[in-house]
Write a protein that holds these residues in place. Structure first.
Motif, PDB file in Angstrom:
ATOM      1  N   PHE A 575      -0.046   3.823 -10.821  1.00 32.62           N
ATOM      2  CA  PHE A 575       0.634   4.689  -9.869  1.00 32.62           C
ATOM      3  C   PHE A 575      -0.237   5.891  -9.538  1.00 32.62           C
ATOM      4  CE2 PHE A 575       4.123   2.545 -12.025  1.00 32.62           C
ATOM      5  CZ  PHE A 575       4.849   2.096 -10.936  1.00 32.62           C
ATOM      6  N   LEU A 617      11.609   3.072 -14.128  1.00 33.15           N
ATOM      7  CA  LEU A 617      11.261   2.186 -13.021  1.00 33.15           C
ATOM      8  C   LEU A 617      11.476   0.727 -13.387  1.00 33.15           C
ATOM      9  CD1 LEU A 617       8.035   3.955 -11.755  1.00 33.15           C
ATOM     10  CD2 LEU A 617      10.337   4.139 -10.854  1.00 33.15           C
ATOM     11  N   LYS A 655      -0.838   4.650   2.807  1.00 32.89           N
ATOM     12  CA  LYS A 655      -0.412   3.547   3.668  1.00 32.89           C
ATOM     13  C   LYS A 655       1.104   3.480   3.574  1.00 32.89           C
ATOM     14  CE  LYS A 655      -4.588   1.663   4.080  1.00 32.89           C
ATOM     15  NZ  LYS A 655      -5.222   1.325   5.345  1.00 32.89           N
ATOM     16  N   LEU A 657       4.754   2.070   3.365  1.00 33.79           N
ATOM     17  CA  LEU A 657       5.219   0.822   2.762  1.00 33.79           C
ATOM     18  C   LEU A 657       5.982  -0.033   3.755  1.00 33.79           C
ATOM     19  CD1 LEU A 657       6.340   1.770  -0.821  1.00 33.79           C
ATOM     20  CD2 LEU A 657       4.681   0.045  -0.190  1.00 33.79           C
ATOM     21  N   PHE A 661      10.925  -1.308   2.765  1.00 31.85           N
ATOM     22  CA  PHE A 661      11.111  -0.480   1.575  1.00 31.85           C
ATOM     23  C   PHE A 661      11.720   0.871   1.909  1.00 31.85           C
ATOM     24  CE2 PHE A 661       7.596  -3.368   0.740  1.00 31.85           C
ATOM     25  CZ  PHE A 661       8.023  -3.956  -0.440  1.00 31.85           C
ATOM     26  N   LEU A 664      13.803   2.628  -0.571  1.00 30.53           N
ATOM     27  CA  LEU A 664      13.216   2.881  -1.881  1.00 30.53           C
ATOM     28  C   LEU A 664      12.933   4.364  -2.025  1.00 30.53           C
ATOM     29  CD1 LEU A 664      11.978   1.782  -4.493  1.00 30.53           C
ATOM     30  CD2 LEU A 664       9.852   1.502  -3.255  1.00 30.53           C
ATOM     31  N   MET A 667       9.207   6.369  -4.240  1.00 24.69           N
ATOM     32  CA  MET A 667       7.840   6.023  -3.829  1.00 24.69           C
ATOM     33  C   MET A 667       7.641   6.551  -2.409  1.00 24.69           C
ATOM     34  SD  MET A 667       6.763   4.183  -6.340  1.00 24.69           S
ATOM     35  CE  MET A 667       7.769   3.805  -7.762  1.00 24.69           C
ATOM     36  N   SER A 670       1.926   3.838  -0.344  1.00 19.99           N
ATOM     37  CA  SER A 670       1.045   3.088  -1.217  1.00 19.99           C
ATOM     38  C   SER A 670      -0.380   3.407  -0.826  1.00 19.99           C
ATOM     39  CB  SER A 670       1.311   1.601  -1.071  1.00 19.99           C
ATOM     40  OG  SER A 670       1.073   1.222   0.265  1.00 19.99           O
ATOM     41  N   ILE A 672      -4.697   1.845  -1.431  1.00 19.25           N
ATOM     42  CA  ILE A 672      -5.507   0.743  -1.929  1.00 19.25           C
ATOM     43  C   ILE A 672      -6.612   1.312  -2.799  1.00 19.25           C
ATOM     44  CG2 ILE A 672      -7.040  -1.114  -1.256  1.00 19.25           C
ATOM     45  CD1 ILE A 672      -5.181  -1.329   1.264  1.00 19.25           C
ATOM     46  N   GLU A 677      -6.868  -3.435  -5.210  1.00 21.12           N
ATOM     47  CA  GLU A 677      -5.464  -3.546  -5.581  1.00 21.12           C
ATOM     48  C   GLU A 677      -4.637  -2.463  -4.895  1.00 21.12           C
ATOM     49  OE1 GLU A 677      -4.077  -3.961  -9.824  1.00 21.12           O
ATOM     50  OE2 GLU A 677      -6.216  -4.442  -9.956  1.00 21.12           O
ATOM     51  N   VAL A 678      -3.369  -2.742  -4.764  1.00 19.65           N
ATOM     52  CA  VAL A 678      -2.483  -1.768  -4.165  1.00 19.65           C
ATOM     53  C   VAL A 678      -1.845  -0.938  -5.272  1.00 19.65           C
ATOM     54  CG1 VAL A 678      -0.466  -1.443  -2.703  1.00 19.65           C
ATOM     55  CG2 VAL A 678      -2.002  -3.356  -2.280  1.00 19.65           C
ATOM     56  N   ALA A 679      -1.850   0.375  -5.112  1.00 16.96           N
ATOM     57  CA  ALA A 679      -1.130   1.224  -6.065  1.00 16.96           C
ATOM     58  C   ALA A 679      -0.060   1.993  -5.304  1.00 16.96           C
ATOM     59  CB  ALA A 679      -2.101   2.203  -6.730  1.00 16.96           C
ATOM     60  N   LEU A 680       1.047   2.240  -5.957  1.00 16.99           N
ATOM     61  CA  LEU A 680       2.145   2.946  -5.301  1.00 16.99           C
ATOM     62  C   LEU A 680       2.029   4.443  -5.577  1.00 16.99           C
ATOM     63  CD1 LEU A 680       4.887   0.437  -6.321  1.00 16.99           C
ATOM     64  CD2 LEU A 680       3.894   0.711  -4.059  1.00 16.99           C
TER      65      LEU A 680
END
Lengths: 715, 185
Positions: A575, A617, A655, A657, A661, A664, A667, A670, A672, A677-680
């Motif tokens: 994260f 979470l 970026k 979401l 989402f 949500l 968060m 997100s 990269i 990889e994608v991280a939130l």
């Protein structure tokens, strides 16, 4: 030429001019007028009139004409700009704005023309005009001297049509100012059919025109073509004297043709007319020279040079926002790709490679900063709306309120500025309505009768702070608390710190005002304010001292596109915590977190509420052996987020979401990572808010039970 | 040679004219059954890579992935259809599908067990969905295609991947979870 695009430009320009006008009128109310301000006022009305004429918006022309007359008298010193008049002009400003808003609706515009404003304007214009008429005896040349005959020599540039100007529009407009006596076209430039370019303008005119307008006003009609066309306007009496100037840049054929036209107008140039024969062959001769003369035409200093060229315009380039956005997106990609390259280089352990990627990273950083600064606009853009609002609202409320603006040059992301207007407006209106007391109450409290509202903006450690302050009565803690207890927001016997009490006014439907005015007091809004500030990833705090005033402090990130983040891992997930919220990181004492997701930690004597991310979470992964606490700040409070591993700082491009989402919470987007990889990205305030509301719900249900029991007891 | 190409071109045109009611579908395997989706809405097919889980979301939202710089949600269709979670094997794929959402194009990935082939299916071979008896929600089915004497379920992408519905579901999921947690306490 796309007329819609031109119209859009006109509307844009008109809007800017109206803004200028408003600003000046409000300035004028505070200070004495300067010539420059009055000229700017005149220019605003005049340019709108002129441009509206080009588009055939007769209603707007009609209205602005009346307003222009009054402003012209102001400019000439025949009228003084008192409060009444500036009020009237402000209302005229509103009216023009409203007319421009319905620019495509002729009928509506006709309707809007039936306004009492016109009578009021005429009321100002007439007595002054009479006085002016008396003055004309010793008026100088450009001053209008009743009906006069003018000679006009209109030699349009070939390109006028391509530039979107239609010569006939000028004629239509001139007709509003006076009467055409004789019009003589000069056709010597007309080429033969096969060489005729339908997009070029070959027409030139010599004409006699009768009008009571001044030379300047007539010249102003041609403001848009004056630069590259030759426009000459003289009183008939002076025509002969100007003849040499008139023909200075014309070739022989044209001279001859113009001469002939002048004869037809009943004028005689001072040179003998003997050459003025044989116009027919002249046409043939004229052609090859056309281009050359045109070139020579341009630098020609015409008499029409009355205003200094607008220098500031060339210093700015208007760029479509979408282009800039896509550039910023690309730079975001570049940042990510750069981070990936850097990671690879470090893995390969080749120092030369690492160095060059670092050099690239530095450049990217500079480009990023440069591009982002292009999106930055001064917050003054929104502050400038407030003088008017404060003026109007204070009149409406019958309070005397002074607005003090500072830090208007503080820069902020454009997209944020757009979204900030409404919440700020709300807070300012609230401050005026509820914050500042009536004059009597102020005097009774030993304060000056005039209230103050301050708008201030400044940068502070990577974020922008906007303050709205007033020197009113301050928030009444007891009253807010009592109301909150009555609404069931707070348990009756709980102890709430001051800052949290003030924050209660952001709860939906919360208002302590006894009186609901049409400005505020319905309790709708403050929750909306908070929500819109939070959407901008900002926070809002309140400071208040009884009897001294209230300060709303809005803290916003500089931009929405890129943030500096702090990377943490929880189980297998990674994260990003926005760096600006991180205060410090500590190791979690082994016995601190037991069972529940919620707990507290003793941080150097302070109580630090802990939130176990893994549990909260629902990641469902087992704890790592050693856990860490990231101490984060939200508003004025702190909290600890329990994570597994600390991975360090990371610059991230946000970026969104996406729609899927949107429900949500917790968060904010997100990003990269260098690995692809994608991280939130954790949204700390709403994460904490979410956790708090869950807890509150839990306690509320207990309280409800208790209350129900109590209620039964009373019956 | 040139003449040949032209001729062939013409032939192809004729062929197209004759079978203009033929549409192409991608068939894939999902928890033991074969489904198909019209290829026009398919953007690409990718090998499965590790997804980033999004917490507090219902199980059918498997996570998000990086599609050349864009963050794309990945849906586990099996869970959406009420089955068990799709396991990850060597043949697991993510099919990226373009979904129109309020006049905005959005990409959504779906997790499938394996991708088979692209079939050309004539419109006359497509039967309307049965009123009941299918193993998934009827409104998810746009038709039943006869292929080699068995039926392949043609999915209605707009319905299956309705962002509106899925977002609402996940919102409900969130509050339900809160309720559950409350009940625990």
């Amino acid at each position: 030429m796309n007329l819609d695009a031109a119209k859009q430009t006109f509307l844009e320009e008109a809007r800017e001019l109206l803004e200028d006008m408003e600003r000046i009128l409000l300035d004028v109310e505070a200070t004495d007028t300067t010539d420059e301000q009055l000229n700017a006022l005149f220019r605003a009305m005049h340019t709108i009139k002129g441009s509206a004429g080009l588009f055939g918006m007769d209603e707007i022309v009609h209205f602005t004409h009346e307003a222009e007359n009054v402003v012209d008298l102001l400019r000439g010193g025949h009228l003084a700009l008192g409060e009444d008049l500036s009020g009237l002009l402000l209302r005229c400003h509103d009216h023009v704005k409203a007319m421009l808003a319905v620019v495509d609706d002729k009928a509506m515009q006709q309707e809007m023309l039936k306004t009492s404003l016109l009578d009021e304007l005429r009321h100002y214009a007439q007595p002054a005009a009479a006085a002016e008429a008396a003055n004309t005896g010793h008026a100088s040349v450009p001053e209008p001297g009743g009906l006069r005959d003018w000679v006009m020599s209109l030699r349009f540039n070939d390109d006028v049509l391509r530039n979107g100007m239609d010569p006939s529009a000028f004629f239509r407009y001139l007709r509003l100012l006076g009467e055409f006596l004789i019009v003589q076209p000069v056709l010597c430039r007309l080429p033969q059919a096969e060489r005729f370019d339908p997009e070029s303008c070959y027409l030139r005119f010599e004409l006699l025109f009768s009008s009571d307008a001044s030379q300047q006003m007539l010249l102003d009609v041609f403001e848009f073509v004056r630069e590259d066309s030759q426009i000459h306007i003289f009183p008939v009496s002076e025509a002969a004297a100007h003849w040499p100037q008139l023909i200075a840049h014309a070739d022989e054929a044209e001279q001859a043709a113009v001469r002939q036209a002048w004869h037809a107008l009943g004028l005689s140039p001072d040179a003998p007319a003997s050459v003025a024969t044989a116009p027919e062959p002249a046409v043939a001769v004229a052609k090859p020279a056309d281009k050359a003369t045109d070139k020579a035409d341009k630098p020609a200093a015409s008499v029409a040079e009355a205003k200094a060229p607008r220098g500031s315009e060339s210093r700015f380039i208007k760029v479509e926002a979408a282009k800039l956005d896509s550039l910023i997106n690309l730079i975001g990609e570049l940042v990510i790709a750069g981070a990936a390259a850097n990671l690879m280089a470090r893995r390969s352990a080749q120092s030369a490679l690492v160095e060059s990627t670092i050099a690239i990273a530095n450049l990217i950083e500079q480009i990023r900063a440069g591009t982002l600064s292009m999106r930055m606009v001064q917050i003054g853009d929104i502050f400038s709306r407030f003088p008017r609002v404060v003026r109007d609202v204070s009149k409406e409320l019958g309070k005397s309120i002074q607005l003090n603006v500072s830090g208007a040059d503080t820069e902020l992301d454009k997209s944020m500025v757009d979204k900030l207007g409404d919440p700020l407006m709300h807070i300012v209106r609230n401050a005026m309505d509820h914050g500042i007391e009536s004059s009597e109450a102020r005097l009774a409290a030993g304060k000056p009768a005039e209230g103050n509202v301050w708008l201030n903006a400044y940068h502070e450690s990577g974020s922008v702070v906007i303050e709205v302050a007033d020197d009113g009565a301050g928030l009444r803690k007891e009253k807010i608390l009592a109301k909150a207890v009555a609404n069931g927001l707070v348990a009756a016997d709980s102890v709430v710190p001051d800052g949290d009490i003030y924050k209660l006014i952001f709860e939906p439907g919360f208002s302590t005002a006894e009186q609901v005015t049409n400005i505020s007091g319905r309790g709708v809004g403050m929750d909306v304010v908070r929500r819109s500030i939070e959407q901008l990833r900002g926070t809002i705090d309140i400071d208040s001292a009884p009897g001294e005033g209230t300060t709303f402090r809005i803290r916003l990130p500089l931009t929405l596109a890129i943030i500096d983040g702090f990377l943490v891992s929880v189980g297998n997930a990674t994260f990003v915590i926005p760096l600006e919220t991180v205060i410090e990181c500590i190791e979690l004492p082994p016995d601190a977190l037991q069972g529940d997701a919620h707990n507290c930690l003793n941080l150097r004597g302070e109580v630090l509420p802990l939130l176990g991310l893994n549990r909260f979470l629902e990641l469902g992964q087992p704890h790592a052996k050693r856990q860490n606490v990231v101490v984060v700040r939200y508003g004025d409070s702190k909290a600890g987020l329990v994570v597994d591993e600390l991975l360090g700082e990371f610059q991230t491009v946000i970026k969104p979401l996406g729609n899927l989402f949107r429900h949500l919470r917790a968060m904010s987007g997100s990003t990269i990572l260098g690995s692809g990889e994608v991280a939130l990205i954790l949204d700390v305030p709403s994460l904490i808010h979410f956790a708090t509301s869950q807890e509150a719900e839990r306690f509320a249900s207990h309280a409800e039970h208790a209350q129900q029991r109590g209620g039964h007891g009373n019956h | 040679m040139g003449a040949l190409t032209i001729r062939r071109g013409r032939d192809a045109a004729q062929v197209e004219e004759v079978h203009e009611d033929v549409l192409q579908y991608l068939t894939f395997q999902l928890s033991g059954e074969t489904y198909a989706i019209g290829i026009l809405s398919i953007k690409e097919i990718l090998e499965y890579t590790t997804l980033t889980q999004v917490p507090l979301m219902p199980a059918f939202i498997r996570g998000v992935m990086n599609l050349r710089g864009a963050v794309v949600p990945v849906i586990d269709l099996a869970v959406r259809f009420g089955r068990n979670e799709t396991g990850v094997s060597r043949r697991t794929c993510v099919v990226i599908i373009e979904v129109a959402n309020e006049e905005m194009q959005q990409y959504i990935g779906i997790l499938v067990d394996a991708v088979h082939e692209v079939l050309a299916i004539r419109a006359v071979d497509i039967e309307p969905p049965p009123q009941f008896g299918s193993r998934i929600r009827v409104d998810f089915i746009s038709g039943m295609a006869r292929v080699d004497n068995r039926f392949v379920v043609l999915l209605d992408v707009e319905k299956v991947l309705s962002v509106e519905e899925m977002a609402t579901l996940s919102a409900m999921n969130g509050s339900e979870m809160a309720d559950l947690r409350e009940a625990e306490v």
